[in-house]
Write a protein that holds these residues in place. Structure first.
Motif, mmCIF file in Angstrom:
data_model
loop_
_atom_site.group_PDB
_atom_site.id
_atom_site.type_symbol
_atom_site.label_atom_id
_atom_site.label_comp_id
_atom_site.label_asym_id
_atom_site.label_seq_id
_atom_site.Cartn_x
_atom_site.Cartn_y
_atom_site.Cartn_z
ATOM 1 N N GLU A 1 0.857 -1.197 0.000
ATOM 2 C CA GLU A 1 0.000 0.000 0.000
ATOM 3 C C GLU A 1 0.889 1.241 0.000
ATOM 4 N N ASP B 1 -22.630 3.792 0.969
ATOM 5 C CA ASP B 1 -23.760 2.878 1.142
ATOM 6 C C ASP B 1 -23.313 1.530 0.603
ATOM 7 N N HIS C 1 -6.020 4.597 6.012
ATOM 8 C CA HIS C 1 -6.611 5.871 5.600
ATOM 9 C C HIS C 1 -7.506 6.414 6.706
HETATM 10 C C1 FAD Z 1 -17.597 10.750 -2.587
HETATM 11 C C2 FAD Z 1 -17.747 9.301 -2.940
HETATM 12 C C3 FAD Z 1 -18.869 8.599 -2.511
HETATM 13 C C4 FAD Z 1 -19.001 7.243 -2.823
HETATM 14 N N1 FAD Z 1 -20.108 6.581 -2.383
HETATM 15 C C5 FAD Z 1 -20.210 5.249 -2.600
HETATM 16 C C6 FAD Z 1 -21.323 4.517 -2.076
HETATM 17 O O1 FAD Z 1 -22.240 5.071 -1.440
HETATM 18 N N2 FAD Z 1 -21.363 3.172 -2.274
HETATM 19 C C7 FAD Z 1 -20.365 2.525 -2.958
HETATM 20 O O2 FAD Z 1 -20.450 1.289 -3.087
HETATM 21 N N3 FAD Z 1 -19.319 3.194 -3.496
HETATM 22 C C8 FAD Z 1 -19.205 4.540 -3.338
HETATM 23 N N4 FAD Z 1 -18.134 5.227 -3.850
HETATM 24 C C9 FAD Z 1 -17.129 4.517 -4.679
HETATM 25 C C10 FAD Z 1 -16.080 3.785 -3.838
HETATM 26 O O3 FAD Z 1 -15.465 4.651 -2.915
HETATM 27 C C11 FAD Z 1 -15.021 3.165 -4.743
HETATM 28 O O4 FAD Z 1 -15.627 2.461 -5.793
HETATM 29 C C12 FAD Z 1 -14.156 2.200 -3.913
HETATM 30 O O5 FAD Z 1 -13.442 2.928 -2.941
HETATM 31 C C13 FAD Z 1 -13.209 1.420 -4.805
HETATM 32 O O6 FAD Z 1 -12.370 0.634 -3.984
HETATM 33 P P1 FAD Z 1 -10.924 0.187 -4.502
HETATM 34 O O7 FAD Z 1 -10.322 -0.540 -3.353
HETATM 35 O O8 FAD Z 1 -11.065 -0.464 -5.813
HETATM 36 O O9 FAD Z 1 -10.139 1.535 -4.783
HETATM 37 P P2 FAD Z 1 -9.679 2.650 -3.760
HETATM 38 O O10 FAD Z 1 -10.687 2.825 -2.697
HETATM 39 O O11 FAD Z 1 -9.294 3.824 -4.577
HETATM 40 O O12 FAD Z 1 -8.361 2.036 -3.077
HETATM 41 C C14 FAD Z 1 -7.154 1.921 -3.786
HETATM 42 C C15 FAD Z 1 -6.014 1.719 -2.802
HETATM 43 O O13 FAD Z 1 -4.797 1.563 -3.510
HETATM 44 C C16 FAD Z 1 -3.814 2.440 -2.985
HETATM 45 N N5 FAD Z 1 -2.910 2.794 -4.077
HETATM 46 C C17 FAD Z 1 -3.168 3.627 -5.121
HETATM 47 N N6 FAD Z 1 -2.108 3.651 -5.946
HETATM 48 C C18 FAD Z 1 -1.186 2.834 -5.414
HETATM 49 C C19 FAD Z 1 0.122 2.452 -5.826
HETATM 50 N N7 FAD Z 1 0.679 2.938 -6.944
HETATM 51 N N8 FAD Z 1 0.799 1.592 -5.053
HETATM 52 C C20 FAD Z 1 0.255 1.088 -3.893
HETATM 53 N N9 FAD Z 1 -0.983 1.418 -3.471
HETATM 54 C C21 FAD Z 1 -1.677 2.285 -4.225
HETATM 55 C C22 FAD Z 1 -4.601 3.610 -2.427
HETATM 56 O O14 FAD Z 1 -3.872 4.335 -1.464
HETATM 57 C C23 FAD Z 1 -5.817 2.891 -1.850
HETATM 58 O O15 FAD Z 1 -5.554 2.397 -0.565
HETATM 59 C C24 FAD Z 1 -17.992 6.591 -3.587
HETATM 60 C C25 FAD Z 1 -16.878 7.303 -4.030
HETATM 61 C C26 FAD Z 1 -16.756 8.646 -3.714
HETATM 62 C C27 FAD Z 1 -15.543 9.397 -4.199
#
Ligand code: FAD
Length: 352
Positions: free
Chosen positions: A30, A43, A36
């Motif tokens: 990470e 939701d 974080h």
């Molecule tokens: C304001 C807002 C409201 C939302 N509301 C909803 C909701 O109500 N319901 C819902 O289901 N979804 C919601 N979402 C969407 C949801 O937040 C994302 O779809 C979800 O966080 C995706 O998860 P992820 O783990 O794929 O990516 P992320 O949450 O972006 O996590 C990626 C991780 O990888 C790490 N990372 C990035 N680049 C690197 C790198 N080069 N090397 C190592 N680590 C790295 C980051 O630090 C992070 O920890 C919302 C989004 C926003 C912005």
């Protein structure tokens, strides 16, 4: 099987949980220096809620649930325009939690042998066919059977495996920001409601998180392709600085850049999610944008599907990765299309 997962967000932690449970050796790298902060309210519903239920996490999430009973729309002068009362419990297939709380719960239930390495990421990889050599940002090399890119919408692993982001990112024409600050008086004034104010081209919102904290949410229209600002706080002041309601106070309490989420509202569309011994999960391959309200839920569902197909494949990784994509992609494409359909209504149009 040895698996390197890049990104300890919702998708990466969930993948690590499932693979750890299946007895695989998982290294989670990470970029961030630690867990974080609160982030924003999510939701967790539909397939995501079902995935959480199968992980047995509902009781832990319910303990941390954000429960808001009203949605209140304000005019720019602060007056209440409309009020929607929550008619009752949202049902037993949805829970609203702060993103940081969901991640904390996922961290806490990881299998004991799972290593989480902060301040680390993937610098490069070489796919040897029967394995993948992953060079980490500290120069060390990990040999693995599979590399999973769970590093979000701006995925480094996706860029290394498939090419530059602009080939896959569909910009929906909004920037959005969120942050949390301590302020007992404002939290009390917000009651247990989500408050929104909109004006041509923008909307701002605030809601209490417990008795002492306030969470904010800002979204505004921008021409597609507008670069992200270097200083999110200055940009928020520039865009929202002349709006009314309690926006000036929210802006005064905006923390430094490291604690502000600021990004474009966008989706990721990839012809295929895997290449050789590298695959993607969550926003890295299927970002659907906050308009769908399903990105986190579908990231959880994707993590479960990937682990299930690897289990079913019994060592045939190519077959498992094909099965994972076939299983999930149709649902993702449908959710992305639905989200795009909401874009016009999301924020009021700019004044002509
Ligand atoms: C304001 C807002 C409201 C939302 N509301 C909803 C909701 O109500 N319901 C819902 O289901 N979804 C919601 N979402 C969407 C949801 O937040 C994302 O779809 C979800 O966080 C995706 O998860 P992820 O783990 O794929 O990516 P992320 O949450 O972006 O996590 C990626 C991780 O990888 C790490 N990372 C990035 N680049 C690197 C790198 N080069 N090397 C190592 N680590 C790295 C980051 O630090 C992070 O920890 C919302 C989004 C926003 C912005």
């Amino acid at each position: 099987m040895k698996v390197v997962v890049c990104g300890a967000g919702i998708a990466g932690l969930a993948v690590a949980w499932w693979l750890g449970r299946d007895g695989h050796d998982v290294l989670l790298v990470e970029r961030a220096p630690g867990r974080h902060g609160a982030g924003y309210m999510l939701d967790c519903q539909g397939p995501g809620y079902d995935a959480v239920a199968r992980m047995g996490l509902q009781p832990l999430l319910q303990e941390r649930a954000v429960s808001l009973s009203e949605l209140v729309y304000h005019d720019e002068d602060g007056g209440v325009r409309e009020r929607f009362t929550d008619e009752g419990p949202a049902g037993d297939r949805m829970v609203s939690v702060m993103r940081g709380d969901l991640e904390d719960v996922l961290h806490d239930v990881l299998a004991p042998g799972t290593e989480v390495r902060f301040r680390s990421g993937v610098e490069a990889f070489t796919d040897h066919g029967d394995g993948v050599a992953v060079t980490l940002t500290d120069g060390s090399v990990e040999r693995a059977d599979l590399l999973v890119g769970a590093d979000g919408i701006h995925s480094r692993v996706r860029a290394l495996a498939f090419g530059a982001e602009d080939r896959f990112l569909r910009d929906l024409g909004f920037h959005t920001a969120a942050y949390v600050f301590d302020d007992e008086q404002t939290a009390r004034g917000l009651g247990d409601a989500l408050h929104m104010m909109d004006a041509p081209g923008l909307q701002a919102g605030a809601y209490p998180v417990g008795a002492h904290r306030v969470a904010t949410l800002f979204s505004h229209r921008v021409p597609a392709g507008t670069p992200l600002p270097g200083d999110p706080r200055a940009e928020l002041r520039r865009v929202y600085g002349t709006t009314g309601w309690i926006v000036p106070h929210l802006l005064d309490r905006c923390p430094g850049p490291a604690e502000v989420y600021y990004d474009r509202v966008a989706q990721i569309e990839l012809p295929t999610w895997s290449r050789g011994r590298v695959t993607l999960v969550g926003d890295a391959c299927q970002a659907m944008s906050l308009l769908s309200g399903q990105g986190a839920g579908m990231a959880l569902a994707g993590a479960e599907a990937l682990a299930a197909e690897l289990r079913r494949g019994g060592g045939d990784i190519a077959e498992a990765l094909r099965g994972y994509e076939e299983r999930l992609k149709p649902v993702v494409l449908q959710r992305q299309e639905e989200a795009r359909g909401m874009a016009e209504e999301f924020v009021p149009a700019l004044a002509p």
